[in-house]
Write a protein that holds these residues in place. Sequence first.
Motif, short mmCIF file in Angstrom:
data_model
loop_
_atom_site.label_atom_id
_atom_site.label_comp_id
_atom_site.label_asym_id
_atom_site.label_seq_id
_atom_site.Cartn_x
_atom_site.Cartn_y
_atom_site.Cartn_z
N ASP A 175 -2.66 5.83 -25.12
CA ASP A 175 -2.67 6.96 -24.47
C ASP A 175 -2.09 8.03 -25.78
O ASP A 175 -2.37 8.83 -25.04
CB ASP A 175 -1.60 6.92 -22.87
N LEU A 176 -0.51 7.71 -25.42
CA LEU A 176 -0.19 8.37 -26.75
C LEU A 176 -1.62 8.76 -27.97
O LEU A 176 -1.77 10.45 -27.88
CB LEU A 176 0.92 7.91 -27.83
N PHE A 177 -1.95 8.21 -28.49
CA PHE A 177 -2.84 8.84 -29.42
C PHE A 177 -4.55 9.56 -28.79
O PHE A 177 -4.44 11.14 -29.38
CB PHE A 177 -3.64 7.50 -29.93
N ALA A 178 -3.91 9.24 -27.69
CA ALA A 178 -5.59 10.03 -26.83
C ALA A 178 -5.20 11.77 -26.44
O ALA A 178 -6.06 12.26 -26.88
CB ALA A 178 -5.80 9.32 -25.65
N ARG A 179 -3.95 11.53 -26.09
CA ARG A 179 -3.15 13.03 -26.26
C ARG A 179 -2.80 13.56 -27.38
O ARG A 179 -3.89 14.53 -27.48
CB ARG A 179 -1.92 12.29 -25.58
N VAL A 199 -5.55 3.83 -35.31
CA VAL A 199 -4.72 4.79 -35.07
C VAL A 199 -4.11 5.19 -36.73
O VAL A 199 -3.94 5.89 -36.49
CB VAL A 199 -3.28 4.42 -34.09
N ALA A 200 -3.77 3.79 -37.46
CA ALA A 200 -3.42 4.39 -38.59
C ALA A 200 -3.66 4.42 -39.15
O ALA A 200 -3.20 5.62 -40.25
CB ALA A 200 -3.20 2.42 -39.33
N ARG A 249 4.08 -2.94 -35.78
CA ARG A 249 3.32 -1.54 -36.09
C ARG A 249 3.07 -0.93 -34.74
O ARG A 249 2.44 0.35 -34.58
CB ARG A 249 1.67 -2.09 -36.32
N LEU A 250 2.38 -1.34 -33.35
CA LEU A 250 2.67 -0.59 -32.17
C LEU A 250 3.88 0.29 -32.34
O LEU A 250 3.53 1.54 -31.79
CB LEU A 250 2.07 -1.09 -31.16
N ALA A 251 5.03 0.16 -32.25
CA ALA A 251 5.72 0.26 -31.93
C ALA A 251 6.50 1.60 -33.19
O ALA A 251 6.49 2.49 -32.37
CB ALA A 251 7.32 -0.75 -31.63
N MET A 252 5.88 1.52 -34.01
CA MET A 252 6.16 2.16 -35.39
C MET A 252 5.17 3.57 -34.46
O MET A 252 5.38 4.60 -34.81
CB MET A 252 5.52 1.24 -36.16
N GLU A 253 3.81 2.84 -34.56
CA GLU A 253 2.96 3.85 -34.02
C GLU A 253 3.22 4.70 -33.29
O GLU A 253 3.44 6.27 -32.76
CB GLU A 253 1.58 3.65 -33.55
N SER A 254 4.06 4.24 -31.74
CA SER A 254 4.31 4.73 -30.71
C SER A 254 5.13 5.84 -31.52
O SER A 254 5.18 7.04 -30.72
CB SER A 254 5.03 3.61 -29.82
N LEU A 275 3.46 14.59 -31.80
CA LEU A 275 2.39 15.44 -30.82
C LEU A 275 3.81 16.87 -31.01
O LEU A 275 3.75 17.48 -30.66
CB LEU A 275 2.12 14.25 -29.62
N THR A 276 4.92 15.83 -30.76
CA THR A 276 5.96 17.84 -31.26
C THR A 276 5.84 18.60 -31.98
O THR A 276 5.78 19.61 -32.11
CB THR A 276 7.65 16.80 -30.78
N LEU A 277 5.41 18.31 -33.55
CA LEU A 277 5.08 18.89 -34.07
C LEU A 277 3.92 20.19 -33.77
O LEU A 277 3.95 21.03 -34.14
CB LEU A 277 4.97 18.24 -35.66
N LEU A 278 3.09 19.30 -33.50
CA LEU A 278 1.60 19.74 -33.80
C LEU A 278 1.96 21.15 -31.98
O LEU A 278 1.51 22.19 -32.45
CB LEU A 278 0.31 18.96 -32.42
N ARG A 279 3.13 20.95 -31.23
CA ARG A 279 3.26 21.27 -29.79
C ARG A 279 4.31 22.61 -29.86
O ARG A 279 3.85 23.54 -29.95
CB ARG A 279 3.28 20.83 -28.16
N THR A 280 4.97 22.33 -30.94
CA THR A 280 6.12 23.35 -31.36
C THR A 280 5.27 23.67 -32.79
O THR A 280 5.64 25.50 -32.31
CB THR A 280 6.97 22.52 -32.51
N LEU A 281 4.22 24.08 -33.89
CA LEU A 281 4.20 24.40 -34.67
C LEU A 281 2.69 25.01 -33.97
O LEU A 281 1.49 25.91 -34.74
CB LEU A 281 4.01 23.74 -35.88
N GLY A 282 1.81 24.40 -33.75
CA GLY A 282 0.41 24.88 -33.41
C GLY A 282 -0.48 25.43 -34.15
O GLY A 282 -1.56 25.37 -33.83
#
Length: 306
Positions: A185-189, A248-249, A271-276, A283-290
């Motif tokens: 779900d995180l990757f889809a978002r 994802v990786a 590996r999944l925990a690290m990817e989470s 996502l935070t960077l994308l939404r902050t920097l746009g």
Amino acid sequence: MSSAGGSGSSSSREVIPLFPLETPLFPGVVLPLQIFEPRYRRLVVDLTSLPEGTERRFGVVAIRQGWEVERVAPAEALFDVGCTAVLRMVAPQRDGGYRVAAVGGERFRLLDVLVPSESSGEHSDEPPYLQALVEWLAEEEAAEEAAGDAGELVGADAAAGIVPDDVVTEVARGSLDLLARNVRDLFARYVADVAVRQGGAPEGLPDDVLDALGPDDLPDDEAAGDVAATAALLREVSDDARGLSYLVASSALLTTDDRQALLAESATRRRLAMESRLLRRELTLLRTLGAVPVPLRQFATPMTSN
């Protein structure tokens, strides 16, 4: 990296051809290459000349610094964990080069890099390309499923042996499935966010992702094909936590260091925990920097179960 020193007698170690690239290769991921350098043309010839039934593979390792690996200490120039690439298609070109397609196979650790001598060449007996002594890295799937970090999953009673092993295993499997769904779900978002910022249409992604986008967020269809390809890959690995972790990786816009850390991790759960954590950060960077650093087509990384 250690010296070879006769250690190649171990069955878990082997000398294989080496192909340094700017980014790691992951198991199951398709690697297309355009081969034009004489040394790598020779590599293709050597691999295709192997007896029928022999696996035609070479090792891919990410370059830590520089491109002329042979001119610096390999231990400084290359990361120490790589993945084999198994040839699936070879198409000769008019200029003497090749178009090839390979698929990521097994992970390995570099023990020693064998640099060709100056007298080696495309037509000499000595291969002109790098080779490496490697040891194969096992996946921890069975062990992690059996153990499942019992103390964390079902409490101290499990760690003390009070809870039956089959209960611990079932909880571990459930925990892995939950973690995989979270990463999916995180990757889809994440892909949807990139699509929106690049003027693409995030169609084909899960409904909960589309519901999270307002009507003003839906752009034109410029990147719709790339998003649809990514969505198809997500569906393909929806029931395969390990395959999802490698998708994802290889596809997320991560640094080489981040990708290398994911490749070096032997357990799907970790590996999944690290990817989470990484996807939440991105996502935070994308939404902050746009802003998005590369085209969305970077996400459409082909995978295969073969």
